[in-house]
Design an enzyme around this catalytic site. Structure first.
Site, mmCIF file in Angstrom:
data_model
loop_
_atom_site.group_PDB
_atom_site.id
_atom_site.type_symbol
_atom_site.label_atom_id
_atom_site.label_comp_id
_atom_site.label_asym_id
_atom_site.label_seq_id
_atom_site.Cartn_x
_atom_site.Cartn_y
_atom_site.Cartn_z
ATOM 1 N N ASP A 28 -24.747 -52.531 50.574
ATOM 2 C CA ASP A 28 -23.785 -53.588 50.241
ATOM 3 C C ASP A 28 -22.684 -53.686 51.292
ATOM 4 O OD1 ASP A 28 -22.699 -55.620 48.766
ATOM 5 O OD2 ASP A 28 -21.851 -54.329 47.217
ATOM 6 N N HIS A 45 -25.702 -59.265 58.271
ATOM 7 C CA HIS A 45 -27.073 -58.874 57.900
ATOM 8 C C HIS A 45 -27.834 -58.346 59.125
ATOM 9 C CE1 HIS A 45 -26.259 -60.365 53.992
ATOM 10 N NE2 HIS A 45 -26.363 -61.651 54.291
ATOM 11 N N LEU A 139 -42.499 -40.142 55.901
ATOM 12 C CA LEU A 139 -41.538 -40.812 55.013
ATOM 13 C C LEU A 139 -42.172 -42.043 54.351
ATOM 14 C CD1 LEU A 139 -38.501 -41.298 54.103
ATOM 15 C CD2 LEU A 139 -38.352 -42.840 56.082
HETATM 16 C C1 FPP Z 1 -25.528 -56.958 50.789
HETATM 17 O O1 FPP Z 1 -24.450 -57.402 51.520
HETATM 18 C C2 FPP Z 1 -26.747 -57.129 51.528
HETATM 19 C C3 FPP Z 1 -27.766 -57.995 51.207
HETATM 20 C C4 FPP Z 1 -27.797 -58.856 50.040
HETATM 21 C C5 FPP Z 1 -28.917 -58.104 52.049
HETATM 22 C C6 FPP Z 1 -29.295 -56.797 52.649
HETATM 23 C C7 FPP Z 1 -30.088 -57.056 53.824
HETATM 24 C C8 FPP Z 1 -30.110 -56.268 54.897
HETATM 25 C C9 FPP Z 1 -29.396 -55.001 55.090
HETATM 26 C C10 FPP Z 1 -30.934 -56.643 55.984
HETATM 27 C C11 FPP Z 1 -32.231 -57.119 55.504
HETATM 28 C C12 FPP Z 1 -33.266 -56.207 55.794
HETATM 29 C C13 FPP Z 1 -34.534 -56.569 55.572
HETATM 30 C C14 FPP Z 1 -35.598 -55.687 56.034
HETATM 31 C C15 FPP Z 1 -34.869 -57.840 54.910
HETATM 32 P P1 FPP Z 1 -23.662 -58.645 51.003
HETATM 33 O O2 FPP Z 1 -24.125 -59.853 51.734
HETATM 34 O O3 FPP Z 1 -23.773 -58.739 49.508
HETATM 35 O O4 FPP Z 1 -22.212 -58.273 51.420
HETATM 36 P P2 FPP Z 1 -20.871 -58.705 50.694
HETATM 37 O O5 FPP Z 1 -20.898 -58.070 49.328
HETATM 38 O O6 FPP Z 1 -19.831 -58.123 51.583
HETATM 39 O O7 FPP Z 1 -20.856 -60.195 50.636
#
Ligand code: FPP
Length: 253
Positions: A28, A45, A139
């Site tokens: 997150d 991201h 893994l």
């Molecule tokens: C949360 O941050 C993250 C996500 C919803 C997406 C997670 C995705 C990645 C780490 C990369 C994707 C990897 C693959 C392999 C698809 P947020 O956007 O909710 O952050 P915020 O809470 O600060 O808005």
């Protein structure tokens, strides 16, 4: 072209740490990481994928057996279409750029979540990455994509109800093992620890069944800042916990 050597597990017992067999992570804070730097959320991201690579490497080095990462939840469809498309694109790019490295590092990949709502190309990609890594023995990287814990339990319940209605199963034969067999995670041990970054303290529909006895560790760093220092902090906190699973023993194995 130079080929990097495979990453090897390093003995970590001298650090006095207990290594969880299964680490699950709610990655997150990508958006907040980006906004704090005056960047687009999508850049967060992109950095999040780099942090994902780091935790895969760390899991191999510290001999974690299973790593589950929450990369797209069934609720994430509520985000702007452009951001949803971007995250889907990242999965393609991650597979395209990292599959060879994952294979070289003996990583087995499994993608959990509902296939409903995914287009055929993505379903093919998932099938390809799973089959090309299926025989790897290192893994296990479990990517929760289009995943929701409530939907997982609902789908499992529906299949069990169908078996009962068809006369293949009696209601009194239903046990926890019956339900576990129907979960996306069948065959994978429950997570020993669930980590959430960015200071938020919620499950957000992640591994609701499987996390019943997981240790929860919350770290303040946003996901793109996750690296070895934070990983060690998680291992130290986990190592200090007494796991009782509802009983009275205090071993943490
Ligand atoms: C949360 O941050 C993250 C996500 C919803 C997406 C997670 C995705 C990645 C780490 C990369 C994707 C990897 C693959 C392999 C698809 P947020 O956007 O909710 O952050 P915020 O809470 O600060 O808005």
């Amino acid at each position: 072209m130079s080929v990097e050597p495979a990453i090897a597990a390093q003995p970590s017992d001298k650090l006095g740490l207990k290594i969880p067999a299964h680490v699950a992570v709610i990655m997150d804070g990508n958006g907040r990481w980006a906004m704090a730097r005056g960047k687009q959320r999508t850049e967060g991201h992109v950095e999040g994928v780099k942090a994902l690579r780091r935790i895969v490497d760390l899991s191999i080095r510290y001999d974690v057996k299973h790593l589950t990462v929450f990369s797209f939840s069934s609720e994430n469809w509520r985000r702007p279409r452009d951001e949803v498309n971007f995250i889907f694109g990242l999965l393609y790019r991650f597979v395209a750029s990292d599959l060879a490295t994952l294979i070289r590092n003996n990583v087995r990949v499994r993608i959990i979540g509902t296939r409903i709502g995914l287009d055929d190309a993505l379903k093919r990609l998932i099938g390809e990455v799973e089959s090309k890594t299926a025989r790897n023995t290192g893994l296990e990287l479990i990517v929760a994509f289009n995943y929701g814990g409530k939907a997982e339990i609902t789908e499992a319940t529906r299949r069990i109800a169908e078996a009962v209605a068809a006369g293949r199963l009696k209601p009194e034969e239903i046990t926890e093992a019956t339900l576990e067999r129907e979960l996306y995670t069948h065959g994978i041990p429950d997570p020993d620890v669930i980590v959430r970054t960015s200071g938020e303290r919620r499950f957000s529909n992640f591994l609701l069944w499987q996390g019943a006895y997981s240790e929860l560790v919350f770290v303040d760093e946003n996901w793109p800042d996750f690296g070895e220092a934070t990983f060690l902090k998680v291992l130290e906190e986990y190592s200090a916990r007494k796991r009782r699973f509802g009983g009275i023993e205090s071993s943490n194995s």
